[in-house]
Design a protein around this motif. Structure first.
Motif, PDB file in Angstrom:
ATOM      1  N   LEU A 247       0.920  -1.446  -0.569  1.00 32.51           N
ATOM      2  CA  LEU A 247       0.284   0.178  -0.148  1.00 32.51           C
ATOM      3  C   LEU A 247       1.164   1.000   0.545  1.00 32.51           C
ATOM      4  O   LEU A 247       0.426   2.463  -0.483  1.00 32.51           O
ATOM      5  N   GLY A 248       2.253   1.495   0.548  1.00 28.30           N
ATOM      6  CA  GLY A 248       2.681   2.968   0.330  1.00 28.30           C
ATOM      7  C   GLY A 248       3.929   2.772  -0.423  1.00 28.30           C
ATOM      8  O   GLY A 248       4.400   3.757  -0.812  1.00 28.30           O
ATOM      9  N   LEU A 251       1.071   4.025  -2.722  1.00 32.42           N
ATOM     10  CA  LEU A 251       0.026   5.115  -2.485  1.00 32.42           C
ATOM     11  C   LEU A 251       0.095   6.289  -3.347  1.00 32.42           C
ATOM     12  O   LEU A 251      -0.721   7.184  -3.881  1.00 32.42           O
ATOM     13  N   PRO A 252       1.080   6.561  -3.821  1.00 26.47           N
ATOM     14  CA  PRO A 252       2.061   7.495  -4.350  1.00 26.47           C
ATOM     15  C   PRO A 252       1.410   7.817  -5.933  1.00 26.47           C
ATOM     16  O   PRO A 252       1.210   8.979  -5.398  1.00 26.47           O
ATOM     17  N   GLY A 254      -1.149   6.430  -6.961  1.00 22.11           N
ATOM     18  CA  GLY A 254      -2.697   6.918  -7.125  1.00 22.11           C
ATOM     19  C   GLY A 254      -2.969   8.404  -6.467  1.00 22.11           C
ATOM     20  O   GLY A 254      -4.054   8.819  -6.533  1.00 22.11           O
ATOM     21  N   LEU A 255      -2.188   8.916  -5.557  1.00 21.28           N
ATOM     22  CA  LEU A 255      -2.291  10.470  -5.326  1.00 21.28           C
ATOM     23  C   LEU A 255      -1.915  11.443  -6.844  1.00 21.28           C
ATOM     24  O   LEU A 255      -2.562  12.072  -7.365  1.00 21.28           O
TER      25      LEU A 255
END
Length: 285
Positions: A247-248, A251-252, A254-255
């Motif tokens: 997930l980490g 996440l970037p 996805g942003l």
């Protein structure tokens, strides 16, 4: 009476002449097993020779102890007693400033090598120990002979240079002298290195704290409900770590997609709707 005496004297003279004929060859001298030059009269000329073996000795020790700071201080005291020194050191401290692990490269006199290794081994729990010896007698003999040969060659060249009569001879001798001096410095450095390696032994010492292991209290810890629950919990925690790691990492991206991709998609959608909208009918007169 005189006949036999004369004959005996003649044979002695002939033998002496024969020995005299061989004398110049013997006077040149021969080389014995240790590299010394022996003349016809049995005298030994002065020449560099190695009478004893030249050996490079090295050792590797690994110790564990609870208090490495104390062990480090004892190693310093031991080196001062035997006339040794610390050549290199790599030490890592824990958060409290205490030594957690350390690697020391020690130099000690060859004559005290065995005693020093034994004394160091008693400073903690000895976990490993190795030792090696390399015979470099041939290298020492060869280097010593080459150094002496170059020094003699330099002396002759310098004498020839002093008797030179023109500039061309001076330059030629100067070039040869410079080349010999450069080679001599290189050999003298090699000679000094061999002398240092054969007079001082090297001991590499690894210091660390013992690894503490929590041993199971009994057989019930290996099987049964509690053991299964513990293993299941450990597996769940490991899975959670993997999920959070993925997930980490995602996440970037996805942003970026949310900030840039969504508005762009809405804009394209609005443009397509405008193109598909029917044109209004013409007004009737």
């Amino acid at each position: 009476c005189s006949g036999p005496g004369t004959s005996s004297t003649s044979r002695s003279s002939a033998a002496g002449a024969s020995e005299g004929g061989r004398a110049p060859a013997a006077a040149v001298g021969s080389v014995d097993s240790v590299g010394s030059k022996v003349g016809a009269g049995g005298s030994t000329a002065s020449r560099p020779a190695v009478r004893t073996k030249a050996v490079v000795r090295t050792g590797d020790l690994a110790l564990t102890a609870e208090d490495l700071d104390t062990v480090r201080g004892e190693v310093t005291d031991l080196l001062a007693a035997v006339g040794g020194s610390v050549d290199r050191e790599v030490t890592r401290n824990d958060r409290h400033g205490r030594i957690a692990e350390s690697t020391l490269v020690l130099r000690v006199p060859v004559a005290r090598f065995d005693a020093t290794r034994a004394a160091i081994g008693r400073l903690g729990r000895l976990t490993s120990s190795t030792e090696s010896a390399k015979d470099v007698t041939t290298e020492v003999i060869d280097t010593t002979e080459r150094v002496q040969t170059l020094r003699n060659s330099l002396d002759r060249l310098q004498r020839f240079q002093k008797s030179a009569r023109d500039a061309r001879d001076l330059i030629r001798y100067e070039d040869q002298i410079t080349a010999r001096q450069s080679e001599l410095r290189s050999l003298e450095a090699q000679q000094s290195y061999l002398a240092d390696q054969t007079s001082m032994a090297t001991i590499t010492l690894h210091l660390s704290t013992p690894r503490t292991r929590v041993e199971p209290a009994g057989a019930l810890d290996h099987a049964g409900f509690l053991a299964g629950l513990r293993h299941g919990w450990d597996g769940l925690v490991a899975l959670g770590v993997v999920v959070l790691t993925v997930l980490g990492a995602v996440l970037p991206f996805g942003l970026v997609v949310g900030v840039v991709g969504v508005p762009l998609w809405l804009l394209l959608r609005a443009l397509l709707r405008r193109r598909r909208a029917p044109a209004p009918p013409p007004a009737s007169s």
